[in-house]
Design a protein around this motif. Structure first.
Motif, mmCIF file in Angstrom:
data_model
loop_
_atom_site.group_PDB
_atom_site.id
_atom_site.type_symbol
_atom_site.label_atom_id
_atom_site.label_comp_id
_atom_site.label_asym_id
_atom_site.label_seq_id
_atom_site.Cartn_x
_atom_site.Cartn_y
_atom_site.Cartn_z
ATOM 1 N N ASP A 85 0.854 -1.183 0.000
ATOM 2 C CA ASP A 85 0.000 0.000 0.000
ATOM 3 C C ASP A 85 0.895 1.239 0.000
ATOM 4 O OD1 ASP A 85 -2.185 1.586 0.267
ATOM 5 O OD2 ASP A 85 -2.491 1.194 2.406
ATOM 6 N N THR A 86 0.346 2.385 -0.406
ATOM 7 C CA THR A 86 1.120 3.618 -0.308
ATOM 8 C C THR A 86 0.528 4.471 0.810
ATOM 9 O OG1 THR A 86 1.419 3.529 -2.684
ATOM 10 C CG2 THR A 86 1.942 5.612 -1.621
ATOM 11 N N ARG A 87 1.381 4.885 1.723
ATOM 12 C CA ARG A 87 0.840 5.818 2.722
ATOM 13 C C ARG A 87 1.437 7.195 2.455
ATOM 14 N NH1 ARG A 87 3.238 6.799 8.713
ATOM 15 N NH2 ARG A 87 5.433 6.761 8.180
ATOM 16 N N VAL A 88 0.605 8.215 2.622
ATOM 17 C CA VAL A 88 1.073 9.591 2.488
ATOM 18 C C VAL A 88 1.256 10.124 3.889
ATOM 19 C CG1 VAL A 88 0.453 11.901 1.727
ATOM 20 C CG2 VAL A 88 -0.064 9.940 0.289
ATOM 21 N N VAL A 89 2.458 10.641 4.142
ATOM 22 C CA VAL A 89 2.744 11.121 5.489
ATOM 23 C C VAL A 89 3.463 12.460 5.406
ATOM 24 C CG1 VAL A 89 4.864 9.694 5.551
ATOM 25 C CG2 VAL A 89 3.889 10.528 7.687
ATOM 26 N N LEU A 90 3.142 13.343 6.337
ATOM 27 C CA LEU A 90 3.882 14.607 6.476
ATOM 28 C C LEU A 90 4.797 14.448 7.685
ATOM 29 C CD1 LEU A 90 1.205 17.444 6.011
ATOM 30 C CD2 LEU A 90 2.672 16.402 4.284
ATOM 31 N N THR A 91 6.100 14.363 7.420
ATOM 32 C CA THR A 91 7.044 14.179 8.536
ATOM 33 C C THR A 91 7.439 15.547 9.110
ATOM 34 O OG1 THR A 91 8.842 14.127 6.949
ATOM 35 C CG2 THR A 91 7.940 12.000 7.631
ATOM 36 N N LEU A 92 6.437 16.284 9.556
ATOM 37 C CA LEU A 92 6.683 17.628 10.103
ATOM 38 C C LEU A 92 7.420 17.528 11.429
ATOM 39 C CD1 LEU A 92 3.051 19.023 9.663
ATOM 40 C CD2 LEU A 92 5.044 19.655 8.294
ATOM 41 N N PRO A 93 8.277 18.506 11.746
ATOM 42 C CA PRO A 93 8.801 18.541 13.108
ATOM 43 C C PRO A 93 7.610 18.551 14.078
ATOM 44 C CG PRO A 93 9.864 20.198 11.736
ATOM 45 C CD PRO A 93 8.728 19.639 10.932
ATOM 46 N N PRO A 94 7.590 17.651 15.084
ATOM 47 C CA PRO A 94 6.393 17.505 15.937
ATOM 48 C C PRO A 94 5.836 18.812 16.487
ATOM 49 C CG PRO A 94 7.962 15.774 16.420
ATOM 50 C CD PRO A 94 8.638 16.682 15.431
ATOM 51 N N VAL A 95 6.721 19.736 16.874
ATOM 52 C CA VAL A 95 6.221 20.968 17.496
ATOM 53 C C VAL A 95 5.472 21.847 16.488
ATOM 54 C CG1 VAL A 95 8.285 22.398 17.153
ATOM 55 C CG2 VAL A 95 6.903 22.705 19.213
ATOM 56 N N GLN A 128 -4.282 10.668 10.055
ATOM 57 C CA GLN A 128 -3.387 11.492 10.889
ATOM 58 C C GLN A 128 -1.994 11.606 10.275
ATOM 59 O OE1 GLN A 128 -4.524 13.386 13.351
ATOM 60 N NE2 GLN A 128 -6.497 12.512 12.730
ATOM 61 N N ASP A 129 -1.540 10.512 9.616
ATOM 62 C CA ASP A 129 -0.245 10.584 8.915
ATOM 63 C C ASP A 129 -0.288 11.716 7.888
ATOM 64 O OD1 ASP A 129 0.710 8.435 10.287
ATOM 65 O OD2 ASP A 129 0.354 6.980 8.677
ATOM 66 N N ALA A 130 -1.407 11.798 7.184
ATOM 67 C CA ALA A 130 -1.550 12.793 6.120
ATOM 68 C C ALA A 130 -1.583 14.220 6.663
ATOM 69 C CB ALA A 130 -2.817 12.508 5.316
ATOM 70 N N LEU A 131 -1.927 14.362 7.945
ATOM 71 C CA LEU A 131 -1.918 15.699 8.576
ATOM 72 C C LEU A 131 -0.592 15.970 9.284
ATOM 73 C CD1 LEU A 131 -5.428 15.839 10.299
ATOM 74 C CD2 LEU A 131 -4.766 16.708 8.057
ATOM 75 N N GLY A 132 0.209 14.916 9.449
ATOM 76 C CA GLY A 132 1.504 15.088 10.120
ATOM 77 C C GLY A 132 1.432 14.931 11.630
ATOM 78 N N THR A 133 0.344 14.334 12.151
ATOM 79 C CA THR A 133 0.196 14.175 13.609
ATOM 80 C C THR A 133 1.239 13.174 14.132
ATOM 81 O OG1 THR A 133 -2.158 14.507 13.257
ATOM 82 C CG2 THR A 133 -1.492 13.680 15.439
ATOM 83 N N PRO A 134 2.127 13.606 15.029
ATOM 84 C CA PRO A 134 3.230 12.702 15.405
ATOM 85 C C PRO A 134 2.819 11.497 16.254
ATOM 86 C CG PRO A 134 3.426 14.819 16.539
ATOM 87 C CD PRO A 134 2.286 14.956 15.600
#
Ligand code: GAP
Length: 489
Positions: free
Chosen positions: A376-386, A435-441
């Motif tokens: 599967d493909t997951r889309v994730v935003l690896t934003l700095p948690p803060v 949540q991955d797509a929103l970048g929620t850590p």
């Protein structure tokens, strides 16, 4: 990152409530965008990162919030009425207008892509020289020489190159006849210059000191493209640092390095940044450099650092008749007080929207997960948690058996300190992906075991690992990852 992926980033931004075209129900308004429910959180967090780094971490920098509307003479003094223009060229067939230098820059990028590096360099040198000399005829001849065609009509039927002022104007006052023409500010910096003495005197500020400000700026960009890269209404975060004349070079170097380090701490990849020294200096500068970011469409300006001399304060002094001087009581090497002078200024100026775009592009990942027939493909935003819009999402496994109550209780305990997301619909896997797509850590799932032993499952965005932990440990785990220390210490 390819052009194709950039298109995914743009549609992701819309689909997940980060950025919408303005007035979309009326087919949008060119180069104007609205930030949605998640975008505004990320944008606020980025602004906070800047403010903390500039104002909170520097004893000698204070902030202000000046009005967008300013006395029209401001823009005369600053040079924007006479000099704030771009070299434009029209295609006579498509009637489309372009920035002449952008057409040439695109051609340079194409030469580079095709491996014609010598040709690219040669054109770059000629473009720099033409801009330096403000040679509009030369710009046109370069466009002709390199056979640049209009992307719409495909023809090379061009007008001459002309200068267009980029400021928006409006009228102040109820009666049109009495109206005074005023401008929407094209930079926030002038609000700082005109308040220089107010702040210096009321804050008893001693040179060197800085004044910082964030706020909207407006430019009637003729070529608006690449999403929120070049907008007509955008936000700047600017700081003017007032220094003793003669020390500007040293402070210019200081801020150049300081600002690059600030960007690098975001963790988007050090090689994604570079300096670009200006060849053509703005009317106010004696040195200038851009910090460029490696956007999907190439390295482009993210922030400018300008040594603005005493140009602005001196011009305001001349036009307003009010002294814009500082009395420096400190003694020089001969034991003599420096006395009265107009300070020199180093400016740092970053576009919040461009910063947002850099963070979004570098954080956006499409990852292959799972094995064999479950790939599967997951889309994730690896934003700095803060910086993430939501820090933690809490899911009761089902809507019954008291699980929502435990989940709500966890949120109540956390929400004063962290932006929390609650969701009880859909399978857990689907909820994680959203949540991955929103970048929620972090995601926390409350299940039936939670009823028995007060534990929950915590799931980490980047590794997708899950761990069983007591509810009492949630705060400790969140606090270790979600804090400003990583970015600001
Ligand atoms: N006070 C100096 C000044 O305004 P600038 O290089 O024109 O300098 C500073 O602008 C920063 O503002 C740029 O580095 C960029 O990040 C941002 N910026 C400028 N024009 C923009 C636009 N049309 N859309 C989005 N950001 C823009």
């Amino acid at each position: 990152m390819s052009d194709e992926i950039f298109k995914h980033v743009v549609s992701h931004a819309k689909e997940y409530g980060f950025v919408f075209p303005s007035s979309e129900i009326y087919d949008g308004l060119g180069a104007v965008y609205d930030y949605g429910q998640n975008g505004v959180e990320l944008k606020n967090n980025l602004r906070q990162y800047w403010w903390k780094a500039m104002v909170q971490m520097h004893e000698n920098i204070v902030g202000i919030d000046a009005a967008i509307f300013m006395h029209p003479k401001t823009w005369k003094a600053s040079g924007h009425i006479d000099g704030f223009s771009d070299p434009m060229i029209d295609n006579k067939d498509s009637k489309k207008r372009y920035r002449a230098d952008n057409l040439l820059e695109d051609k340079i990028a194409r030469y580079e892509k095709d491996g014609k590096t010598n040709k690219a360099q040669e054109l770059q040198n000629e473009l720099d020289a033409a801009l330096l000399e403000n040679d509009l005829a030369k710009l046109k001849s370069l466009i002709e020489q390199h056979e640049i065609a209009c992307p719409i009509s495909g023809t090379r039927n061009w007008t001459d190159v002309r200068q267009f002022n980029l400021m928006f104007s409006t009228e102040m006052g109820a009666m049109a006849e009495d109206a005074d023409k005023i401008y929407l500010r094209p930079e926030t910096a002038q609000g700082i210059f005109v308040n220089f003495l107010n702040v210096q005197k009321t804050g008893r500020m001693k040179i060197p000191f800085g004044i910082a400000q964030t706020g909207k700026a407006f430019r009637n960009e003729i070529i608006a493209r690449q999403f929120i890269m070049r907008m007509r209404e955008f936000e700047q975060m600017e700081m003017q640092f007032f220094v003793r004349p003669g020390t500007q070079q040293q402070w210019y170097e200081y801020w150049k390095e300081n600002r690059l380090n600030w960007h690098k701490k975001l963790g988007l990849g050090e090689s994604n940044y570079r300096y670009h020294d200006h060849v053509k200096l703005a009317h106010y500068a004696d040195a200038a450099v851009d910090i460029e970011f490696n956007f999907p469409f190439g390295f482009k300006e993210l922030e400018g650092i300008h040594s603005r001399t005493d140009f602005d304060l001196r011009s305001h002094q001349e036009l307003s008749g009010k002294k814009m001087q500082y009395f420096d009581a400190e003694l020089d090497e001969n034991g003599k007080a420096y006395g009265n002078y107009i300070p020199y200024v180093i400016e740092t100026s970053v576009g919040l929207d461009r910063l947002f775009l850099s963070v979004l592009c570098a954080s956006y990942k499409e990852e292959e997960v799972g094995e064999d027939d479950k790939k599967d493909t997951r889309v994730v935003l690896t934003l700095p948690p803060v910086l993430a819009p939501y820090k933690v999402a809490i899911f009761p496994l089902t809507k019954k058996d008291g699980l929502p109550e435990i989940a709500r209780k966890i949120i109540d305990d956390l929400k004063l300190d962290y932006n929390c997301f609650y969701e009880e619909k859909d399978a857990i896997g689907k909820r994680y992906r959203r949540q991955d797509a929103l970048g929620t850590p972090f995601c926390i799932t409350v299940d039936h075991e939670s009823l028995e032993n007060q534990t929950v499952t915590i799931r980490y965005r980047d590794t997708m690992l899950q761990e069983r932990i007591p509810i009492t440990r949630i705060r400790e785990i969140l606090a270790a990852e979600i804090n400003w220390h990583k970015l600001l210490a």
